[in-house]
Design a protein around this motif. Sequence first.
Motif, PDB file in Angstrom:
ATOM      1  N   GLY A 370       0.794  -1.114   0.052  1.00 22.45           N
ATOM      2  CA  GLY A 370       0.044   0.081  -0.169  1.00 22.45           C
ATOM      3  C   GLY A 370       0.779   1.294   0.057  1.00 22.45           C
ATOM      4  O   GLY A 370       0.611   2.263  -0.700  1.00 22.45           O
ATOM      5  N   ILE A 371       1.884   1.331   0.971  1.00 21.04           N
ATOM      6  CA  ILE A 371       2.695   2.391   0.797  1.00 21.04           C
ATOM      7  C   ILE A 371       3.466   2.432  -0.481  1.00 21.04           C
ATOM      8  O   ILE A 371       3.522   3.863  -1.180  1.00 21.04           O
ATOM      9  N   ILE A 372       3.958   1.693  -1.323  1.00 23.55           N
ATOM     10  CA  ILE A 372       4.659   1.672  -2.356  1.00 23.55           C
ATOM     11  C   ILE A 372       3.583   2.190  -3.497  1.00 23.55           C
ATOM     12  O   ILE A 372       3.985   2.999  -4.436  1.00 23.55           O
ATOM     13  N   VAL A 373       2.338   1.800  -3.635  1.00 30.06           N
ATOM     14  CA  VAL A 373       1.405   2.168  -4.680  1.00 30.06           C
ATOM     15  C   VAL A 373       0.661   3.284  -4.251  1.00 30.06           C
ATOM     16  O   VAL A 373      -0.139   3.802  -5.510  1.00 30.06           O
ATOM     17  N   THR A 374       0.554   3.662  -3.334  1.00 29.57           N
ATOM     18  CA  THR A 374      -0.164   5.003  -3.116  1.00 29.57           C
ATOM     19  C   THR A 374       0.105   6.191  -3.925  1.00 29.57           C
ATOM     20  O   THR A 374      -0.757   7.100  -4.400  1.00 29.57           O
ATOM     21  N   PRO A 375       1.444   6.295  -4.150  1.00 33.88           N
ATOM     22  CA  PRO A 375       1.751   7.520  -5.173  1.00 33.88           C
ATOM     23  C   PRO A 375       1.190   7.692  -6.486  1.00 33.88           C
ATOM     24  O   PRO A 375       0.955   8.661  -6.979  1.00 33.88           O
ATOM     25  N   VAL A 376       0.827   6.018  -6.900  1.00 34.22           N
ATOM     26  CA  VAL A 376       0.349   6.079  -8.174  1.00 34.22           C
ATOM     27  C   VAL A 376      -1.031   6.811  -8.116  1.00 34.22           C
ATOM     28  O   VAL A 376      -1.564   7.612  -9.146  1.00 34.22           O
ATOM     29  N   TYR A 377      -1.769   6.606  -7.119  1.00 38.02           N
ATOM     30  CA  TYR A 377      -3.259   7.046  -6.993  1.00 38.02           C
ATOM     31  C   TYR A 377      -3.164   8.600  -6.939  1.00 38.02           C
ATOM     32  O   TYR A 377      -4.026   9.360  -7.587  1.00 38.02           O
ATOM     33  N   LEU A 378      -2.197   9.143  -6.408  1.00 37.09           N
ATOM     34  CA  LEU A 378      -2.175  10.509  -6.129  1.00 37.09           C
ATOM     35  C   LEU A 378      -1.728  11.183  -7.321  1.00 37.09           C
ATOM     36  O   LEU A 378      -2.455  12.323  -7.685  1.00 37.09           O
ATOM     37  N   LEU A 379      -0.954  10.611  -8.118  1.00 38.81           N
ATOM     38  CA  LEU A 379      -0.252  11.301  -9.203  1.00 38.81           C
ATOM     39  C   LEU A 379      -1.239  11.265 -10.359  1.00 38.81           C
ATOM     40  O   LEU A 379      -1.208  12.064 -11.292  1.00 38.81           O
ATOM     41  N   ALA A 380      -1.657  10.034 -10.662  1.00 41.54           N
ATOM     42  CA  ALA A 380      -2.734   9.827 -11.629  1.00 41.54           C
ATOM     43  C   ALA A 380      -4.076  10.708 -11.370  1.00 41.54           C
ATOM     44  O   ALA A 380      -4.379  11.568 -12.258  1.00 41.54           O
ATOM     45  N   SER A 381      -4.355  10.816 -10.210  1.00 37.97           N
ATOM     46  CA  SER A 381      -5.665  11.760  -9.895  1.00 37.97           C
ATOM     47  C   SER A 381      -5.139  13.304 -10.016  1.00 37.97           C
ATOM     48  O   SER A 381      -6.070  14.202 -10.532  1.00 37.97           O
ATOM     49  N   SER A 382      -4.032  13.623  -9.800  1.00 39.59           N
ATOM     50  CA  SER A 382      -3.413  14.969 -10.029  1.00 39.59           C
ATOM     51  C   SER A 382      -3.446  15.233 -11.702  1.00 39.59           C
ATOM     52  O   SER A 382      -3.669  16.411 -11.956  1.00 39.59           O
ATOM     53  N   SER A 383      -3.072  14.481 -12.350  1.00 37.26           N
ATOM     54  CA  SER A 383      -2.949  14.328 -13.808  1.00 37.26           C
ATOM     55  C   SER A 383      -4.156  14.552 -14.600  1.00 37.26           C
ATOM     56  O   SER A 383      -4.330  15.253 -15.516  1.00 37.26           O
ATOM     57  N   PHE A 384      -5.264  13.939 -13.736  1.00 33.14           N
ATOM     58  CA  PHE A 384      -6.576  14.366 -14.555  1.00 33.14           C
ATOM     59  C   PHE A 384      -7.322  15.450 -13.843  1.00 33.14           C
ATOM     60  O   PHE A 384      -8.387  15.930 -14.387  1.00 33.14           O
ATOM     61  N   ALA A 385      -6.722  15.854 -12.854  1.00 35.07           N
ATOM     62  CA  ALA A 385      -7.433  17.286 -12.281  1.00 35.07           C
ATOM     63  C   ALA A 385      -7.938  18.475 -13.393  1.00 35.07           C
ATOM     64  O   ALA A 385      -9.164  18.629 -13.070  1.00 35.07           O
ATOM     65  N   PRO A 386      -6.883  18.576 -14.150  1.00 39.14           N
ATOM     66  CA  PRO A 386      -7.468  19.895 -15.064  1.00 39.14           C
ATOM     67  C   PRO A 386      -8.452  19.422 -16.035  1.00 39.14           C
ATOM     68  O   PRO A 386      -9.425  20.159 -16.186  1.00 39.14           O
ATOM     69  N   TYR A 387      -8.308  18.188 -16.430  1.00 42.85           N
ATOM     70  CA  TYR A 387      -9.692  17.622 -17.351  1.00 42.85           C
ATOM     71  C   TYR A 387     -10.869  17.557 -16.601  1.00 42.85           C
ATOM     72  O   TYR A 387     -11.920  17.812 -17.145  1.00 42.85           O
ATOM     73  N   LEU A 388     -10.936  16.882 -15.527  1.00 37.90           N
ATOM     74  CA  LEU A 388     -12.170  16.533 -14.663  1.00 37.90           C
ATOM     75  C   LEU A 388     -12.732  17.882 -14.250  1.00 37.90           C
ATOM     76  O   LEU A 388     -13.808  18.196 -14.380  1.00 37.90           O
ATOM     77  N   THR A 389     -11.886  18.906 -14.095  1.00 38.89           N
ATOM     78  CA  THR A 389     -12.242  20.309 -13.750  1.00 38.89           C
ATOM     79  C   THR A 389     -13.228  20.981 -15.095  1.00 38.89           C
ATOM     80  O   THR A 389     -14.332  21.501 -14.797  1.00 38.89           O
ATOM     81  N   GLU A 390     -12.662  20.707 -16.082  1.00 43.12           N
ATOM     82  CA  GLU A 390     -13.046  21.520 -17.489  1.00 43.12           C
ATOM     83  C   GLU A 390     -14.162  20.533 -17.727  1.00 43.12           C
ATOM     84  O   GLU A 390     -15.412  21.075 -18.190  1.00 43.12           O
ATOM     85  N   LEU A 391     -14.319  19.151 -17.533  1.00 44.84           N
ATOM     86  CA  LEU A 391     -15.691  18.253 -17.872  1.00 44.84           C
ATOM     87  C   LEU A 391     -16.557  18.851 -17.133  1.00 44.84           C
ATOM     88  O   LEU A 391     -17.923  18.846 -17.297  1.00 44.84           O
ATOM     89  N   ALA A 392     -16.353  19.092 -15.620  1.00 45.63           N
ATOM     90  CA  ALA A 392     -17.418  19.704 -14.688  1.00 45.63           C
ATOM     91  C   ALA A 392     -17.910  21.099 -15.079  1.00 45.63           C
ATOM     92  O   ALA A 392     -19.102  21.355 -15.076  1.00 45.63           O
ATOM     93  N   ARG A 393     -17.000  21.854 -15.471  1.00 47.94           N
ATOM     94  CA  ARG A 393     -17.634  23.174 -15.886  1.00 47.94           C
ATOM     95  C   ARG A 393     -18.344  23.081 -17.004  1.00 47.94           C
ATOM     96  O   ARG A 393     -19.492  23.826 -17.294  1.00 47.94           O
TER      97      ARG A 393
END
Length: 464
Positions: A370-393
């Motif tokens: 869990g400690i090893i793969v947690t960064p994958v969740y954070l970085l992937a969600s961060s990379s999608f943040a601009p797109y998800l924000t525009e989709l929401a708008r």
Amino acid sequence: MDVLYNVVQYILGFGAAVFVPLIMLIIGMICKMKFSDAFLAALTLGIGFTGMNVLINFMTGAITPAAQGLATATGISLPAVDVGWPALSAIAWAWPYGTLCFPLLIVINIIMLKAKLTNVLNVDLWNCWTKLCTCVITYYLCVSVGFPDGTAVILGFVAASIQIVLELKIGDAIQPTIQKVTGIPGVTVPHALMLSCAMILPFEKLLEKVPAIENNHVDAKWLRDKIGIFGENCVMGFIIGTVLGAVAYRDPQKALTLGIQAGTAMQLFPTVSKLFMQALAPISDAVGSFMKQRFQGRELIIGLDWPIVAGSDELWVSMILLIPFELIWAFILAPVGNVVLPFAGIVNICLGPCLLMLSGGNLIKMLIEGIIVTPVYLLASSSFAPYLTELARTYSPDSLAGVGNNAMITWSTLETPDFRWSIANALSGHPSGIVALIVWLALFVWMLKEFKKRNAELKAEQQA
């Protein structure tokens, strides 16, 4: 399209706590259960879903202010707001073509059952939004790099179709493990979150080569036997909650209150989870008998949502213990791309079931992986943040309610971030995404082979 949209939205409006039990009631009646037995089982299932959601919301609501307090104390700016899965679901269903994903899921499942490519009948149709989320993200990435709108829509549904197939295949693969964990035959979890087993598998295989870890199965019972009261779920929850509260609030009253809240959740999670076994066991027996009479040599597996495995103490112990590491990783990764601090996703229910499936409940493995793969969740969600924000708008402005004008939105523990990032970037033509998808699919095939070997071993144990 409007008629289909209204029908699908009406069905989804019931929510999982009503929709899934209703489907199970219908299945029970088809399989010749007495109405009273089928109704009681379906009602108990609905109570289980409701209880689980209440506890998760309670736990998240208790810990989120502490996480916000930590962010204030450190002074680190993480501009994306963790809105969790409800906002993402709303964004996905607001997409004009979203309702087409509902029949797509049903058609692919039927085709694969007819072709004997799966034995899973996925009745968890409410979670169709997880496929649609992948579809919408892929669509937007394709549009953002210049693909025509029509082509982007098609590629979005290609991504969703691939996910549907993969979920059914992993549902087949993990069914014996699900039965071992839950004690319920004939059920499985063909859910998006389980796809991340492919990402975790290499670390599981490495840890298997460490005798001190592999030969000492540290589970919740082992902890209780070795460290007594400190191995109890409620005590571990109390300690983690109190420490987190002390660091975040520097106030003994608030720290102890958070400790009691965390201990309460840890004590009640396994209790509520027993309702799933109580509800599903009679329906599973009825489905098994029905299928044996009509399909000689064919086994039908009912696909359900992940809470059916939530009775495992190890699941909750690992997710609570991982909370401090999620927060630490969020701060450490800020200079290299992380923009979100876990709030709504701080209890990573998208990771825990994968860790449980692969480790067999070995807490040491679950914590390390869990400690090893947690960064994958954070970085992937961060990379999608601009797109998800525009989709929401564009499609769901209500999802941005309460979010500042300059802030972005995302889900910090977005389920199957490894697959979603790979498929969306691959289909939108990014070379890194293509490479990542090829590697991921190779890991997925390896994972299926690994579970096939494990399933044979489990069968041999049962026959011995």
